[in-house]
Design an enzyme around this catalytic site. Structure first.
Site, PDB file in Angstrom:
ATOM      1  N   GLU A   1      -4.311  -0.584  -8.829  1.00  0.00           N
ATOM      2  CA  GLU A   1      -3.199   0.726  -9.157  1.00  0.00           C
ATOM      3  C   GLU A   1      -1.997   0.147  -9.539  1.00  0.00           C
ATOM      4  O   GLU A   1      -1.150  -0.745  -8.617  1.00  0.00           O
ATOM      5  CB  GLU A   1      -3.138   1.222  -7.732  1.00  0.00           C
ATOM      6  CG  GLU A   1      -2.717   2.877  -8.057  1.00  0.00           C
ATOM      7  CD  GLU A   1      -2.704   3.529  -6.653  1.00  0.00           C
ATOM      8  OE1 GLU A   1      -2.944   2.859  -5.563  1.00  0.00           O
ATOM      9  OE2 GLU A   1      -2.374   4.778  -6.418  1.00  0.00           O
TER      10      GLU A   1
ATOM     11  N   SER B   1       0.745  -1.324   0.030  1.00  0.00           N
ATOM     12  CA  SER B   1      -0.017  -0.132   0.014  1.00  0.00           C
ATOM     13  C   SER B   1       0.836   1.282  -0.065  1.00  0.00           C
ATOM     14  O   SER B   1       0.513   2.217  -0.278  1.00  0.00           O
ATOM     15  CB  SER B   1      -0.992   0.045   1.390  1.00  0.00           C
ATOM     16  OG  SER B   1      -1.569  -1.175   1.511  1.00  0.00           O
TER      17      SER B   1
ATOM     18  N   HIS C   1      -1.259  -2.982  -6.831  1.00  0.00           N
ATOM     19  CA  HIS C   1      -2.087  -2.715  -5.837  1.00  0.00           C
ATOM     20  C   HIS C   1      -3.558  -2.931  -5.550  1.00  0.00           C
ATOM     21  O   HIS C   1      -4.223  -2.027  -6.301  1.00  0.00           O
ATOM     22  CB  HIS C   1      -1.939  -1.011  -5.412  1.00  0.00           C
ATOM     23  CG  HIS C   1      -2.243  -0.732  -4.027  1.00  0.00           C
ATOM     24  ND1 HIS C   1      -2.444   0.706  -3.683  1.00  0.00           N
ATOM     25  CD2 HIS C   1      -2.751  -1.249  -3.073  1.00  0.00           C
ATOM     26  CE1 HIS C   1      -3.436   0.627  -2.686  1.00  0.00           C
ATOM     27  NE2 HIS C   1      -3.174  -0.419  -2.270  1.00  0.00           N
TER      28      HIS C   1
ATOM     29  N   ASN D   1      -3.851   6.358  -1.704  1.00  0.00           N
ATOM     30  CA  ASN D   1      -3.491   6.652  -0.421  1.00  0.00           C
ATOM     31  C   ASN D   1      -3.309   7.980  -0.339  1.00  0.00           C
ATOM     32  O   ASN D   1      -3.344   8.614   0.650  1.00  0.00           O
ATOM     33  CB  ASN D   1      -2.704   5.568   0.120  1.00  0.00           C
ATOM     34  CG  ASN D   1      -3.554   4.407   0.555  1.00  0.00           C
ATOM     35  OD1 ASN D   1      -4.707   4.383   1.059  1.00  0.00           O
ATOM     36  ND2 ASN D   1      -2.702   3.366   0.346  1.00  0.00           N
TER      37      ASN D   1
HETATM   38  N1  LIG Z   1      -5.807  -5.091   4.056  1.00  0.00           N
HETATM   39  C1  LIG Z   1      -5.920  -4.060   2.921  1.00  0.00           C
HETATM   40  O1  LIG Z   1      -6.905  -3.601   3.042  1.00  0.00           O
HETATM   41  C2  LIG Z   1      -4.828  -3.898   1.969  1.00  0.00           C
HETATM   42  C3  LIG Z   1      -5.377  -3.266   0.803  1.00  0.00           C
HETATM   43  C4  LIG Z   1      -4.295  -3.061  -0.185  1.00  0.00           C
HETATM   44  C5  LIG Z   1      -3.119  -3.489  -0.103  1.00  0.00           C
HETATM   45  N2  LIG Z   1      -2.612  -4.175   0.999  1.00  0.00           N
HETATM   46  C6  LIG Z   1      -1.223  -4.604   1.390  1.00  0.00           C
HETATM   47  O2  LIG Z   1      -1.269  -5.841   0.964  1.00  0.00           O
HETATM   48  C7  LIG Z   1      -0.312  -6.530   1.885  1.00  0.00           C
HETATM   49  C8  LIG Z   1      -0.746  -7.725   2.638  1.00  0.00           C
HETATM   50  O3  LIG Z   1      -1.928  -6.977   3.599  1.00  0.00           O
HETATM   51  P1  LIG Z   1      -2.998  -7.895   4.415  1.00  0.00           P
HETATM   52  O4  LIG Z   1      -4.041  -7.220   4.847  1.00  0.00           O
HETATM   53  O5  LIG Z   1      -3.369  -9.204   3.483  1.00  0.00           O
HETATM   54  O6  LIG Z   1      -2.030  -8.512   5.705  1.00  0.00           O
HETATM   55  P2  LIG Z   1      -2.321  -9.787   6.505  1.00  0.00           P
HETATM   56  O7  LIG Z   1      -1.747  -9.612   7.819  1.00  0.00           O
HETATM   57  O8  LIG Z   1      -3.805 -10.286   6.458  1.00  0.00           O
HETATM   58  O9  LIG Z   1      -1.619 -11.191   5.906  1.00  0.00           O
HETATM   59  C9  LIG Z   1      -0.231 -11.164   5.696  1.00  0.00           C
HETATM   60  C10 LIG Z   1       0.032 -12.551   5.481  1.00  0.00           C
HETATM   61  O10 LIG Z   1       1.534 -12.749   5.179  1.00  0.00           O
HETATM   62  C11 LIG Z   1       2.080 -13.753   5.902  1.00  0.00           C
HETATM   63  N3  LIG Z   1       3.601 -13.542   5.814  1.00  0.00           N
HETATM   64  C12 LIG Z   1       4.352 -12.587   6.727  1.00  0.00           C
HETATM   65  N4  LIG Z   1       5.702 -12.839   6.217  1.00  0.00           N
HETATM   66  C13 LIG Z   1       5.769 -13.752   5.235  1.00  0.00           C
HETATM   67  C14 LIG Z   1       6.978 -14.106   4.604  1.00  0.00           C
HETATM   68  N5  LIG Z   1       7.912 -13.852   4.754  1.00  0.00           N
HETATM   69  N6  LIG Z   1       6.560 -15.137   3.462  1.00  0.00           N
HETATM   70  C15 LIG Z   1       5.373 -15.710   3.340  1.00  0.00           C
HETATM   71  N7  LIG Z   1       4.221 -15.157   4.074  1.00  0.00           N
HETATM   72  C16 LIG Z   1       4.349 -14.065   4.991  1.00  0.00           C
HETATM   73  C17 LIG Z   1       1.551 -13.757   7.189  1.00  0.00           C
HETATM   74  O11 LIG Z   1       1.584 -15.148   7.933  1.00  0.00           O
HETATM   75  C18 LIG Z   1       0.223 -13.489   6.866  1.00  0.00           C
HETATM   76  O12 LIG Z   1      -0.621 -14.589   6.559  1.00  0.00           O
HETATM   77  C19 LIG Z   1       0.394  -5.504   2.637  1.00  0.00           C
HETATM   78  O13 LIG Z   1       1.353  -5.159   1.791  1.00  0.00           O
HETATM   79  C20 LIG Z   1      -0.626  -4.489   2.544  1.00  0.00           C
HETATM   80  O14 LIG Z   1      -0.204  -3.029   2.718  1.00  0.00           O
HETATM   81  C21 LIG Z   1      -3.627  -4.216   2.287  1.00  0.00           C
END
Ligand SMILES: NC(=O)c1ccc[n+]([C@@H]2O[C@H](COP(=O)([O-])OP(=O)(O)OC[C@H]3O[C@@H](n4cnc5c(N)ncnc54)[C@H](O)[C@@H]3O)[C@@H](O)[C@H]2O)c1
Length: 283
Positions: A153, A120, A141, A191
């Protein structure tokens, strides 16, 4: 367009499972990797449930649902991505963790494979610099919830090639999504514009300009937003909002991005929005 058949998705959280689902639904073979086995089980359950809803609504046949699930494989080992044609990284929003992973992906995938990140707010240029193929590193994104939101994005890092951007744009079309290009500056487009608005709504609550209900009602009814800013912030997660505002503030240096003190206080108290049961509203 290079032939992309198998896609590796890393991180099976909120975003990773949605991303894996849309690729599987669109005919790609998907390898979903997470360090935590329970996350992989949960992701498969969430994908099954979401596909089931599409079947209920008549937007997908039961046979297509089964075929999509059949194209999905899960694993706890990044090494299982050695033969994928495209990668989407969706692990925790942490620069060091993502840089380490990109370094590893660079050594295990074929040299021509594009490595994308769903970040993000982290710089795509920084992630590209951790590899020997910065021309093939870009931001993809997706928006939450991924199966329903059509925008992606696409972030072009300093060294990302136009060819790589074109591959990602075409891939979005194959997923039934609309890829829109943004440059690699803090917060990209989405964002950069959304968070200052949410932050202003937090200040309005703090200063007593209106109750959360009143502020949301004005923005919904008066500006035709489908959801008020405080409802949206609770949905995104207040900790996530704070992290992104910090990136904007640090990266752009303008005090207008200073995270609202009320937001900091709520996050410190563990009021993280919908996921914690308490944010600007109770759940
Ligand atoms: N939540 C949102 O609304 C949103 C929207 C757009 C982008 N994002 C981005 O997406 C990404 C993930 O966000 P999320 O909300 O799904 O997070 P989340 O915490 O729900 O999931 C992250 C996952 O990654 C796993 N993980 C961590 N380190 C790891 C590694 N080294 N190898 C493999 N797996 C690993 C964790 O076990 C977890 O299951 C982030 O970069 C976030 O900024 C989130």
């Amino acid at each position: 367009m290079m032939d992309i058949k198998t896609v590796g998705v890393i991180g099976a959280g909120t975003m990773g499972n949605g991303i894996a689902q849309v690729f599987a639904q669109s005919g790609f073979t998907v390898r979903l990797v997470d360090v935590a086995p329970p996350m992989l089980d949960r992701a498969r359950g969430a994908i099954e449930k979401s596909l089931g809803k599409f079947v209920e609504k008549g937007k997908l046949t039961a046979a297509d649902k089964d075929a999509a699930l059949g194209r999905l494989r899960t694993s706890t080992a990044v090494d299982d991505l050695a033969d994928v044609d495209f990668v989407v990284e969706a692990i925790v929003e942490n620069t060091d963790a993502k840089r380490g992973l990109f370094q590893k992906l660079d050594t295990i995938t074929r040299p021509g494979v594009i490595l994308s990140s769903n970040t993000s707010s982290i710089s795509i240029t920084v992630l590209g610099a951790a590899t020997t193929r910065p021309d093939k590193v870009l931001g993809m994104h997706f928006m939450n919830p991924v199966p329903l939101m059509t925008l992606v994005e696409l972030i072009r890092g300093q060294a990302t090639s136009s060819e790589s951007m074109k591959v990602a744009t075409d891939l979005c079309t194959k997923l039934g999504k609309n890829g829109v290009e943004a440059a690699d500056y803090p917060g990209f487009i989405a964002n950069r514009i959304l968070m200052p608005m949410l932050n202003e709504a937090f200040y309005a609550v703090m200063e007593g300009v209106g109750t959360p209900e009143a502020i949301d009602a004005v923005m919904k009814g008066g500006m035709n937003h489908p959801m008020g800013p405080l409802t949206l912030a609770d949905f995104i997660g207040l900790d996530v909002c704070l992290a992104i505002l910090n990136v904007l503030h640090d990266g752009l240096g303008d005090p207008k991005y200073r995270p609202c003190p009320l937001l900091r206080r709520m996050v410190a108290a563990g009021y993280l929005g919908r996921k914690s049961g308490q944010g600007f509203y109770k759940y």
